[in-house]
Design a protein around this motif. Structure first.
Motif, PDB file in Angstrom:
ATOM      1  N   UNK A  77      11.697 103.098-134.966  1.00  0.00           N
ATOM      2  CA  UNK A  77      11.542 103.837-132.887  1.00  0.00           C
ATOM      3  C   UNK A  77      10.674 104.502-133.126  1.00  0.00           C
ATOM      4  N   UNK A  78       9.867 104.250-132.143  1.00  0.00           N
ATOM      5  CA  UNK A  78       8.946 105.084-131.663  1.00  0.00           C
ATOM      6  C   UNK A  78       9.739 105.629-130.275  1.00  0.00           C
ATOM      7  N   UNK A  79       8.811 107.047-129.750  1.00  0.00           N
ATOM      8  CA  UNK A  79       8.539 107.648-128.693  1.00  0.00           C
ATOM      9  C   UNK A  79       7.051 108.220-128.219  1.00  0.00           C
ATOM     10  N   UNK A  80       7.212 108.573-126.755  1.00  0.00           N
ATOM     11  CA  UNK A  80       6.051 108.774-125.918  1.00  0.00           C
ATOM     12  C   UNK A  80       6.330 109.796-125.649  1.00  0.00           C
ATOM     13  N   UNK A  81       5.268 110.567-125.158  1.00  0.00           N
ATOM     14  CA  UNK A  81       5.491 112.184-124.653  1.00  0.00           C
ATOM     15  C   UNK A  81       3.659 112.300-124.207  1.00  0.00           C
ATOM     16  N   UNK A  82       3.174 112.645-122.721  1.00  0.00           N
ATOM     17  CA  UNK A  82       2.231 111.960-122.109  1.00  0.00           C
ATOM     18  C   UNK A  82       1.674 113.193-121.314  1.00  0.00           C
ATOM     19  N   UNK A  83       0.217 113.122-121.042  1.00  0.00           N
ATOM     20  CA  UNK A  83       0.408 114.243-119.567  1.00  0.00           C
ATOM     21  C   UNK A  83       0.670 113.939-118.557  1.00  0.00           C
ATOM     22  N   UNK A  84       1.610 114.616-118.188  1.00  0.00           N
ATOM     23  CA  UNK A  84       2.100 114.462-116.840  1.00  0.00           C
ATOM     24  C   UNK A  84       1.107 114.101-115.144  1.00  0.00           C
ATOM     25  N   UNK A  85       2.059 113.134-114.809  1.00  0.00           N
ATOM     26  CA  UNK A  85       0.390 113.367-113.055  1.00  0.00           C
ATOM     27  C   UNK A  85      -0.142 112.399-112.750  1.00  0.00           C
ATOM     28  N   UNK A  86      -0.487 112.127-114.266  1.00  0.00           N
ATOM     29  CA  UNK A  86      -1.740 110.790-113.957  1.00  0.00           C
ATOM     30  C   UNK A  86      -1.560 109.649-113.612  1.00  0.00           C
ATOM     31  N   UNK A  87      -2.443 109.339-112.841  1.00  0.00           N
ATOM     32  CA  UNK A  87      -3.096 107.866-112.283  1.00  0.00           C
ATOM     33  C   UNK A  87      -3.256 106.253-113.042  1.00  0.00           C
ATOM     34  N   UNK A 134      -0.712 117.041-104.790  1.00  0.00           N
ATOM     35  CA  UNK A 134      -1.104 116.215-106.112  1.00  0.00           C
ATOM     36  C   UNK A 134      -1.365 115.693-106.994  1.00  0.00           C
ATOM     37  N   UNK A 135       0.251 115.198-106.149  1.00  0.00           N
ATOM     38  CA  UNK A 135       1.010 113.886-107.561  1.00  0.00           C
ATOM     39  C   UNK A 135       0.494 112.963-107.066  1.00  0.00           C
ATOM     40  N   UNK A 136       1.407 112.129-108.577  1.00  0.00           N
ATOM     41  CA  UNK A 136       0.547 110.476-108.725  1.00  0.00           C
ATOM     42  C   UNK A 136       0.494 109.822-107.524  1.00  0.00           C
ATOM     43  N   UNK A 137       1.474 110.056-106.229  1.00  0.00           N
ATOM     44  CA  UNK A 137       1.779 109.437-104.861  1.00  0.00           C
ATOM     45  C   UNK A 137       0.548 109.497-104.255  1.00  0.00           C
ATOM     46  N   UNK A 138      -0.266 111.207-104.566  1.00  0.00           N
ATOM     47  CA  UNK A 138      -1.072 111.312-103.467  1.00  0.00           C
ATOM     48  C   UNK A 138      -2.459 110.641-103.798  1.00  0.00           C
ATOM     49  N   UNK A 177      12.462 110.199-114.396  1.00  0.00           N
ATOM     50  CA  UNK A 177      12.050 111.845-114.811  1.00  0.00           C
ATOM     51  C   UNK A 177      10.362 111.582-114.347  1.00  0.00           C
ATOM     52  N   UNK A 178       9.758 109.901-114.393  1.00  0.00           N
ATOM     53  CA  UNK A 178       8.228 109.913-114.247  1.00  0.00           C
ATOM     54  C   UNK A 178       8.273 110.039-112.924  1.00  0.00           C
ATOM     55  N   UNK A 179       9.273 108.903-112.546  1.00  0.00           N
ATOM     56  CA  UNK A 179       9.188 108.298-110.724  1.00  0.00           C
ATOM     57  C   UNK A 179       9.156 109.861-110.431  1.00  0.00           C
ATOM     58  N   UNK A 180       9.647 110.837-110.890  1.00  0.00           N
ATOM     59  CA  UNK A 180      10.362 112.356-109.448  1.00  0.00           C
ATOM     60  C   UNK A 180       8.747 113.611-109.830  1.00  0.00           C
ATOM     61  N   UNK A 181       8.059 113.240-111.242  1.00  0.00           N
ATOM     62  CA  UNK A 181       6.728 113.863-111.041  1.00  0.00           C
ATOM     63  C   UNK A 181       5.552 112.961-110.412  1.00  0.00           C
ATOM     64  N   UNK A 182       5.833 112.287-110.423  1.00  0.00           N
ATOM     65  CA  UNK A 182       4.972 111.788-109.540  1.00  0.00           C
ATOM     66  C   UNK A 182       5.299 111.464-107.492  1.00  0.00           C
ATOM     67  N   UNK A 183       6.662 112.356-107.427  1.00  0.00           N
ATOM     68  CA  UNK A 183       6.684 112.101-106.182  1.00  0.00           C
ATOM     69  C   UNK A 183       7.267 111.038-105.356  1.00  0.00           C
ATOM     70  N   UNK A 184       7.677 110.140-106.119  1.00  0.00           N
ATOM     71  CA  UNK A 184       8.324 108.737-105.352  1.00  0.00           C
ATOM     72  C   UNK A 184       9.993 108.959-105.639  1.00  0.00           C
ATOM     73  N   UNK A 185      11.369 109.961-106.161  1.00  0.00           N
ATOM     74  CA  UNK A 185      10.980 109.724-105.784  1.00  0.00           C
ATOM     75  C   UNK A 185      12.545 110.349-105.429  1.00  0.00           C
ATOM     76  N   UNK A 186      13.827 109.887-105.117  1.00  0.00           N
ATOM     77  CA  UNK A 186      14.810 110.856-103.703  1.00  0.00           C
ATOM     78  C   UNK A 186      16.382 111.548-104.270  1.00  0.00           C
TER      79      UNK A 186
END
Length: 492
Positions: A77-87, A134-138, A177-186
């Motif tokens: 199995x493979x897991x991925x971590x990544x720098x946040x908020x990038x578009x 200044x997050x992904x949605x913006x 989790x990912x969508x919330x860091x982009x400020x797409x999540x309600x």
């Protein structure tokens, strides 16, 4: 059985192979050895090429194979971590349309601020738990406005880790989790925010399939498996931003537990079971890796853009070619306070904890007859520690009062000078662990694949060292002087 963890960092890609039974790392490697470039086409801009991340991921894994005594065919199995908020934006064929606008890019601040007012401050804070800031949605809104020819070709919007998963599996998924860091999540409705999508005029089709963090996000494609020497069809079972993943790697999963990291940027990340938010969005709240509608786990995040990047800049400018170990030794020969030299570390874009202001890194009160490069080394590390104290005080205002902070012995926490300054400036003991992001991603993959539970994943894990405050009174005094310089820089 083995697990592969991939950590898509700003400076480099690191991979680790972990034994699923013992949770011990059997091989690791990073690529490149020197730090990857950040493109800055205009002041305040920061971009990297997603294709570079993929090339470096492959190089890092091939390097790990040559260094480690393991059979790649045993990776399950493979897991991925990544720098946040990038578009990252791709077309219908999955081809990247432009370089990624990464986390420390400041160009979208006006778009986020305008959205905050138009959607409504109360609505944003209660539902998104953040200002769009200044997050992904913006950032996507900036592309829509400034690069319509790119925007019109977008099929899917994703974060950096989603792109690496796409290259591995051919599939695009996301998570709450990912969508919330982009400020797409309600958070009130547990769905993609209609308010955000409607205000910016984004297409619903831009959002990939939403899966739990710990779940299957696709299976390894035949051609990629052959290229890397892996088994075709093994699943990607975990994807998370670097700070939630760092918390996972330190077993910070339950309310009240707190983690810290000090790499290119610096973060304090605490877990809460409340939908909490800061009225000024100086700190931010996102869905943690184990968040669920019936078991709320929120990550309350303080971010400082300019931490390790300041340490690197100081080395490159004041002493090119020397190692960080030499910097640490020279800094240790200087008394706390650096003989009055003060450094503000805010030279890497708009700082959220400073209300998205760009203060810039500043060096104060240089005495040309006293101060040497060693004073600069120490003042930089102390300035970073004082920035953490400033941010932690904001977290305390919002009810986060850690009794201990867990951190990996890595990056700035390798430095005894920085660690001493951090512990004494914040007044909080630090437990150091043998943990890093790529190992955390591998463990996340094991949880996602059902190899072990969250609790079982950390059985027997103990800290390497506990560092407690021993000179807090002096550092409190030094912090007061440092803060005066910051207040002046903010024009307050």
């Amino acid at each position: 059985m083995l697990l592969l963890g991939i950590d898509v960092g700003t400076s480099s890609i690191k991979v680790s192979v972990v034994d699923a039974q013992t949770r011990q790392c059997v091989a690791s490697a990073q690529y490149p050895e020197t730090e990857s470039d950040i493109k800055s086409l205009q002041p305040g801009w920061a971009e990297q090429a997603p294709q570079m991340w993929w090339e470096h991921t492959q190089q890092a894994f091939q390097k790990a194979k040559t260094k480690g005594n393991f059979d790649p065919k045993q990776i399950a199995a493979i897991g991925i971590a990544y720098q946040m908020h990038g578009l990252v934006v791709v077309d219908k064929d999955g081809e990247v349309l432009r370089d990624s606008i990464i986390w420390c890019d400041s160009r979208a601040v006006p778009y986020g601020e305008k959205a905050f007012q138009a959607i409504g401050c109360d609505t944003c804070l209660s539902s998104l738990l953040n200002s769009p800031g200044n997050f992904t949605a913006a950032k996507l809104a900036w592309v829509k406005d400034a690069e319509p020819q790119v925007y019109d070709r977008i099929s899917k919007v994703m974060l950096p880790g989603d792109y690496i998963a796409l290259k591995l599996t051919g599939e695009i998924t996301t998570s709450a989790s990912a969508l919330s860091e982009g400020v797409f999540w309600d958070f009130q409705k547990d769905e993609v925010s209609r308010a955000v999508m409607s205000y910016f005029g984004f297409k619903d089709s831009f959002i990939p399939t939403v899966n739990p963090v710990f779940s299957e996000h696709g299976r390894l494609q035949k051609e990629v498996a052959q290229q890397l020497g892996l088994t075709e069809g093994i699943p990607v079972t975990y994807k998370a931003g670097d700070q939630p993943n760092n918390a996972l790697s330190l077993n910070v999963l339950q309310p009240g537990e707190v983690a810290a990291t000090a790499g290119t940027s610096g973060v304090i990340y605490g877990v809460s079971d409340q939908l909490t938010y800061d009225q000024q969005s100086r700190i931010n709240t996102f869905a943690h890796v184990n968040h669920a509608p019936d078991q709320k786990r929120l990550g309350v995040l303080l971010c400082i853009n300019g931490t390790g990047i300041l340490n690197r800049w100081v080395r490159d400018v004041a002493a090119p070619g020397i190692s960080y170990a030499v910097i640490d030794r020279e800094a240790a020969d200087i008394m706390p306070g650096s003989n009055g030299l003060t450094i503000l570390p805010f030279g890497n874009g708009a700082e959220r904890m400073l209300n998205n202001k760009i203060v810039g890194a500043q060096v104060k009160d240089i005495d040309l007859n006293i101060h040497t490069r060693a004073h600069i080394f120490r003042a930089a590390q102390e300035g970073i520690a004082f920035a953490f104290r400033y941010g932690l005080d904001i977290m305390r205002e919002n009810g986060m009062n850690p009794g201990v902070i867990r951190a990996g012995r890595a990056n700035m926490f390798f430095s005894p000078v920085f660690t001493e300054a951090f512990v004494n400036a914040t007044g909080v003991p630090v437990e150091l662990y043998a943990a890093d992001g790529s190992v955390g991603a591998a463990i996340g993959a094991g949880i996602g694949a059902g190899v072990f539970s969250e609790r079982e994943a950390f059985d027997g894990i103990k800290p390497l060292q506990l560092i407690e405050p021993g000179n807090a009174e002096l550092y409190d005094e030094l912090y007061v002087g440092w803060k005066k310089h910051l207040i002046q820089a903010l024009g307050q």
